[in-house]
Design a protein around this motif. Structure first.
Motif, short mmCIF file in Angstrom:
data_model
loop_
_atom_site.label_atom_id
_atom_site.label_comp_id
_atom_site.label_asym_id
_atom_site.label_seq_id
_atom_site.Cartn_x
_atom_site.Cartn_y
_atom_site.Cartn_z
N LYS A 60 -4.16 9.87 -2.32
CA LYS A 60 -4.86 8.66 -2.75
C LYS A 60 -4.04 7.43 -2.36
O LYS A 60 -2.85 7.36 -2.64
N THR A 61 -4.71 6.47 -1.71
CA THR A 61 -4.04 5.23 -1.31
C THR A 61 -4.30 4.15 -2.35
O THR A 61 -5.44 3.92 -2.76
N THR A 62 -3.23 3.50 -2.77
CA THR A 62 -3.30 2.45 -3.79
C THR A 62 -2.66 1.18 -3.25
O THR A 62 -1.67 1.23 -2.51
N ARG A 63 -3.23 0.06 -3.62
CA ARG A 63 -2.68 -1.25 -3.22
C ARG A 63 -2.32 -2.01 -4.49
O ARG A 63 -3.17 -2.20 -5.37
N GLU A 100 0.85 -1.20 0.00
CA GLU A 100 0.00 0.00 0.00
C GLU A 100 0.88 1.24 0.00
O GLU A 100 1.84 1.32 0.77
N THR A 148 0.63 5.76 -0.57
CA THR A 148 -0.22 6.94 -0.71
C THR A 148 0.52 7.98 -1.54
O THR A 148 1.69 8.29 -1.28
#
Length: 538
Positions: free
Chosen positions: A503-506, A497, A499
Motif C-alpha cells: 500500500k502506497t501512502t503519502r 510517499e 510503500t
C-alpha cells in the motif's frame, strides 16, 4: 530595459558578500550604481569589421537610450584590453574615464528624466580569445575542413563587453532590439540574431552582412558567426526555421535537424507557450564550440550526434534519443532569453528551468515514466558543493548545481503539487506571465506560492540557498518507524510517499518526528523518483 520585477534581497546579499572577498572590478561589472540605473537602453546598432588574420575588431556601436533619473554621467562597459577610439554625442566628442572594464562617460551636462539620446561609441582591438568556449568567454578563431575561417563568440558570465561597448548587465535589455552589421572577408558569411536584411560588397575585400532583432535581447546573446555557410530554410506551422551550416554538412544537417526540431517546437510551445521570438525567427547556426543560447541564432556544435557529443548526461540511455544541444539551448529561448534573471547570481532561473525542459521533451516524446527516469538520472551529476544562488551585485554565479539540482527541484515541486493538470497550467502561465521580462528569485517563489496556494518558500530556500538537499532521517522506535526531514531551513514541510505491505501512502513530513505505525525499516520503501532527497537511517 525590459520590465524589471525585482524585490530587494539586500540583507541576504550583504551576508553573502561578507563571506567572500570581491574586488572593485567585480562590483563595477555586477553592481547597479546611479551611472547604470539612470538610463534605459532603447536600442543597439552595432557596425564592425572582423579581421581574421589579426583576430581584431574595429567599428562602433550606436547606443540609443532614455534617461530614467537625471544624470550627467553614464557607465558603458568595454574590456580594458580594447581601445576606446572616441565617443560622440550630438556631434561632439565626449570626455570619459576608464576604470577596469567600466567606461564612465561625461554627457556634457545633466540630462533630465525621459530625455532621449544616442551616443556613437567607436572602438577597436583584439578581443579576448576563449580557451575553452563556451565555458570561458571569448572569441573562437578556427578553420573548417576546407581551411576557411570559422569564427564565433560566447560570452555568458564573462560579459558581452569583452567584444563590444554595452551596458553589460542583465538588468537592462534594449526595448527595441538591435541591429548587427558585420563586415568579413569576401567568401565568408556572418550570421547574427534576428532577420537577415541584406549584404553589401564594400569593394575593399570585405562584404558586410546586416541583421536585425526586434525583440528585447540579453546582451550576452548578441552574436556573430562567421564561416562559409550554406542556408537551409523551412517553415513549420507559421514559424520560420533556418539553419546555417558548414557547406560540407548540408545534407547531414537537413536530416539531423528534421528529426528533432519540429517535434521539439510542438512540445515546447504546448507546454511553455508560443515561441517567444517569432518575429525574429528561429535559427540554428553551426559553431566550432559546443553551443550557446544566442537568441534567435542558437549556436550548435554537437557534431550532429545524439546526446551530449554522443554521451548521455542522464546516465539512463534516454538522453541518446535526441540531440542534447538542440533541445537544451532551444529551451533557453523560453527560459533565459525570454524570462531573464536580473543578476547572474540568479542564473538558476535560466539553467534550472531549461535543464528541466529536457525532461519535458522526454515526456512529450516518450511518456511520463521515461521522463521520471531521465530527470532522476540527472541526480548523479549533482555535487552539493555550494548554494545554487550566487552573490548579488558582483557578477557572481552560484554552483553549477543550478542545472541538475535546479531541474530536480522543479520535478520535486511538481510532485508536491501532485496535480499534473494544475502543474502544466502553472508552467505555461509562468512562461507567459514573465515573457520578455526580467525577474529575480523572489518573484519566482512568490508566483509559485500564489499559484499553488502553498508555502513553498522553505522548499525553494533549501534547494537554492544551501548546498545540502533535504535528508530524510529514519529510525526504528519499537513497532513503529519514525521519520523527519533534516534541513537547514526551519519549518520545512514536504510530502513523502512510501510503500508498506503493498500500500502506497503519502504524508506531509516535517522537521519533527512522525510515526509510520506497525512497520520495520526493512519493509518500508520510500519513493525517491518524485522528490529529490537523501535517506539517513539511524
Amino acid at each position: 530595459m525590459k520590465n524589471i520585477l525585482f524585490s530587494s534581497l539586500l540583507l541576504l546579499g550583504l551576508q553573502q558578500v561578507s563571506a567572500q572577498n570581491f574586488t572593485r572590478k567585480d562590483s563595477l561589472q555586477g553592481g547597479l550604481r546611479h551611472e547604470r540605473t539612470s538610463f534605459d537602453v532603447q536600442r543597439y546598432d552595432l557596425n564592425i569589421k572582423i579581421n581574421p588574420e589579426t583576430q581584431s575588431i574595429v567599428g562602433y556601436n550606436d547606443i540609443t537610450f532614455k534617461i530614467a533619473e537625471p544624470t550627467n554621467k553614464i557607465q558603458i562597459d568595454l574590456f580594458d584590453n580594447m581601445d576606446v577610439d572616441s565617443i560622440v554625442f550630438n556631434k561632439k566628442k565626449l570626455k570619459y574615464k576608464r576604470d577596469n572594464h567600466a567606461v564612465f562617460i561625461d554627457l556634457n551636462g545633466t540630462m533630465p528624466i525621459k530625455k532621449e539620446g544616442k551616443i556613437r561609441f567607436y572602438y577597436s582591438g583584439k578581443p579576448l580569445i576563449a580557451k575553452n568556449a563556451p565555458w570561458d568567454g571569448g572569441f573562437v578563431f578556427k578553420k573548417d575542413a576546407q581551411g576557411k575561417d570559422w569564427i564565433g563568440v560566447a560570452v555568458q558570465g564573462t560579459g558581452a563587453s569583452l567584444w563590444y561597448p554595452v551596458k553589460d548587465t542583465q538588468s537592462d535589455e534594449p526595448d527595441f532590439g538591435a541591429s548587427v552589421k558585420v563586415a568579413v572577408p569576401n567568401g565568408l558569411m556572418n550570421v547574427s540574431n534576428g532577420r537577415f536584411l541584406g549584404s553589401e560588397d564594400l569593394k575593399n575585400g570585405y562584404t558586410r552582412w546586416d541583421w536585425e532583432v526586434k525583440s528585447p535581447i540579453n546582451t550576452y546573446d548578441i552574436t556573430v558567426n562567421v564561416a562559409d555557410y550554406v542556408h537551409i530554410h523551412d517553415n513549420y506551422k507559421g514559424l520560420d526555421l533556418d539553419y546555417y551550416v558548414l557547406r560540407e554538412n548540408e545534407e547531414k544537417a537537413r536530416k539531423h535537424f528534421e528529426a528533432d526540431v519540429k517535434r521539439m517546437m510542438d512540445c515546447f510551445q504546448s507546454k511553455f507557450g508560443t515561441y517567444p521570438f517569432k518575429e525574429d525567427g528561429y535559427k540554428l547556426v553551426e559553431t566550432s564550440y559546443l553551443g550557446m543560447e544566442h537568441q534567435s541564432a542558437v549556436a550548435y556544435g554537437n557534431k550532429y550526434l545524439k546526446g551530449y557529443l554522443g554521451r548521455d548526461n542522464s546516465h539512463t540511455s534516454i538522453g541518446l534519443t535526441f540531440d542534447f544541444i538542440t533541445i537544451h539551448e532551444t529551451g533557453h529561448e523560453w527560459f533565459g532569453n525570454s524570462v531573464t534573471s536580473k543578476d547572474i547570481a540568479d542564473m538558476w532561473i535560466h539553467e534550472g528551468f531549461t535543464t528541466y525542459s529536457e525532461a519535458v521533451f522526454v515526456e512529450c516524446t516518450l511518456g511520463y515514466e521515461k521522463a521520471l527516469q531521465y530527470v532522476n538520472g540527472q541526480g548523479a551529476n549533482v555535487r552539493n558543493d555550494k548554494p545554487i544562488i550566487g552573490h548579488y551585485g558582483v557578477n557572481n554565479e552560484g554552483s553549477g548545481d543550478m542545472y541538475y539540482k535546479g531541474s530536480l527541484m522543479l520535478n520535486t515541486i511538481r510532485h508536491i503539487v501532485n496535480d499534473d493538470a494544475k502543474w502544466w497550467k502553472m508552467i505555461l502561465k509562468y512562461s507567459e506571465t514573465y515573457r520578455h521580462k526580467i525577474i529575480d528569485t523572489e518573484t519566482v517563489v512568490t508566483f509559485f506560492n500564489k499559484e499553488t496556494g502553498m508555502n513553498l518558500t522553505p522548499v525553494f530556500n533549501q534547494y537554492l540557498r544551501y548546498k545540502n538537499i533535504p535528508a530524510l532521517e529514519v529510525r526504528q522506535n519499537g513497532k513503529n518507524v519514525e521519520i523527519r526531514w533534516k534541513t537547514d531551513v526551519a519549518n520545512f514541510v514536504m510530502p513523502l510517499e512510501y510503500t508498506l505491505n503493498g500500500k502506497t501512502t503519502r504524508i506531509n513530513t516535517t522537521n519533527n518526528w512522525q510515526s509510520i505505525p506497525k512497520a520495520t525499516m526493512d519493509k518500508v520503501e520510500f519513493n525517491k523518483l518524485k522528490m529529490f532527497y537523501t535517506i539517513s537511517k539511524q
